[in-house]
Design a protein around this motif. Structure first.
Motif: not given
Length: 299
Positions: A23-29
C-alpha cells in the motif's frame, strides 16, 4: 504451548507488514530502490538490543555477518520490486516457497548434502503451488508472469543465501551478536547506495514525494516488522522449530485474508483483484504450498 500464540502473532504481523508495504508503494514510495533504502536504514533500530549481550565478533565473522545483511537488503529490494507490480498474496508465497528450495540447493553445492525423499516431495508441492500463483489472466489467455517469477526467485535466492550463511555463523558465534551485526550490514548497504550517483539521484527524487503521514505509517510498519521478527525468534528459542516452520503457511493465509478484505471493502487502499476466480486460484496455490511446508515438518 506459549510458543504457539507467539508464532501465530509473528506470522500475522508479518502478513500485515507485507500488505502495508504494498500500500505504501502504491501511494507514497513507488520506487522499490527507495523503499529498500529506507527499510535498510530502519534496521538501525536493532541496535537497541545491544544491551542484552552484543559482543564484537572476530574480524572474519564480523565481515561475514555484515555481508549477510547486504544479502538480506538485496532480497528486500527484489521483494519490493515484485510487490510494486504484483499482489502480495502472489509474491509472498512465491518467495516463501522458493526459499527452502534454494537452501537445499546451497546445502548440496557447499556440503554435498543430498535432499531426502520428503524434501524432494515438498519441492514438488512448492513448484506446483508457485506455478498457480504465477499464473496471470489476460483477456482470453492465461500466461506466466515472467517478471513476477524472476524477481520472486531472486528475492528467495538472496534470502536463502543470507539464512544459509547466518546459520553457519550461529554455530560458532552468539546468536544476538550475529543477528545485530547482520542487521547493521543492511544499514551499511543502504548508506552505501548513497555513494552511487545514479542510485543517489533515484533516492533523492523518490524521497521528495513523501509526506509526514506516509512517514509515520512507514515507521509504524517497520516497528511491526521488528516485533514480528523478535516474536518469531523467541518462539523458535522455546518451541519446536520444525512445527514453527511448518506453520509459515499461516502467514500466506493471513496475507490472503487481509488482501481479500481490503480488496472487497477498501479497494482504493490496495489495488488487488477481488474476482472470485482469481482468489480461488491464489487460495489453491497457497494450500498446495502449505502442504509442502507440512511435509518438511511432519513426515
Amino acid at each position: 504451548m506459549t510458543w504457539l500464540p507467539l508464532t501465530i502473532g509473528a506470522y500475522f504481523l508479518s502478513a500485515l507488514v507485507s500488505t502495508f508495504d504494498k500500500a505504501l508503494m502504491e501511494r507514497s514510495i513507488p520506487n522499490p530502490l527507495v523503499f529498500a533504502f529506507y527499510t535498510g536504514l530502519a534496521s538501525i533500530g536493532m541496535i537497541l538490543l545491544a544491551p542484552l549481550g552484543l559482543t564484537i565478533l572476530p574480524a572474519s565473522e564480523l565481515l561475514i555477518a555484515l555481508f549477510v545483511g547486504v544479502l538480506y537488503l538485496a532480497s528486500l529490494y527484489c521483494l519490493f520490486a515484485a510487490l510494486s507490480a504484483n499482489d502480495p498474496s502472489r509474491v509472498m508465497p512465491l518467495v516463501g516457497g522458493a526459499t527452502p528450495v534454494f537452501i537445499l540447493l546451497l546445502a548440496f553445492v557447499f556440503f554435498g548434502e543430498v535432499a531426502r525423499v520428503k524434501e524432494l516431495l515438498a519441492v514438488v508441492f512448492f513448484i506446483a503451488g508457485g506455478a498457480l500463483l504465477a499464473l496471470e489472466s489476460r483477456r482470453t489467455k492465461i500466461i506466466f508472469a515472467k517478471r513476477l517469477i524472476i524477481l520472486s526467485l531472486l528475492s528467495a535466492f538472496f534470502l536463502a543465501s543470507s539464512f544459509f550463511i547466518a546459520k553457519e555463523l550461529y554455530k560458532t558465534g552468539p546468536f544476538l551478536s550475529v543477528f545485530i551485526w547482520s542487521r547493521m550490514g543492511s544499514v551499511l548497504a543502504a548508506i552505501g547506495l548513497l555513494f552511487i550517483p545514479a542510485t543517489h539521484r533515484e533516492i533523492k527524487k523518490g524521497s521528495a514525494g513523501g509526506t509526514s503521514s506516509s512517514g509515520v505509517l512507514f515507521l509504524s510498519n517497520k516497528v511491526a516488522g521488528a516485533v514480528s521478527l523478535i516474536l518469531l525468534n523467541y518462539a523458535v528459542a522455546i518451541g519446536p522449530v520444525a512445527t514453527i516452520n511448518a506453520l509459515k503457511g499461516l502467514e500466506y493465509f493471513f496475507v490472503f485474508l487481509v488482501t481479500f478484505i481490503l480488496a472487497l471493502f477498501y479497494p482504493r487502499f490496495l489495488h488487488e483483484s477481488a474476482r472470485a476466480r482469481v482468489f480461488a486460484v491464489k487460495l489453491t496455490g497457497i494450500i498446495i504450498m502449505s502442504v509442502g511446508f507440512g511435509i518438511l515438518a511432519f513426515i
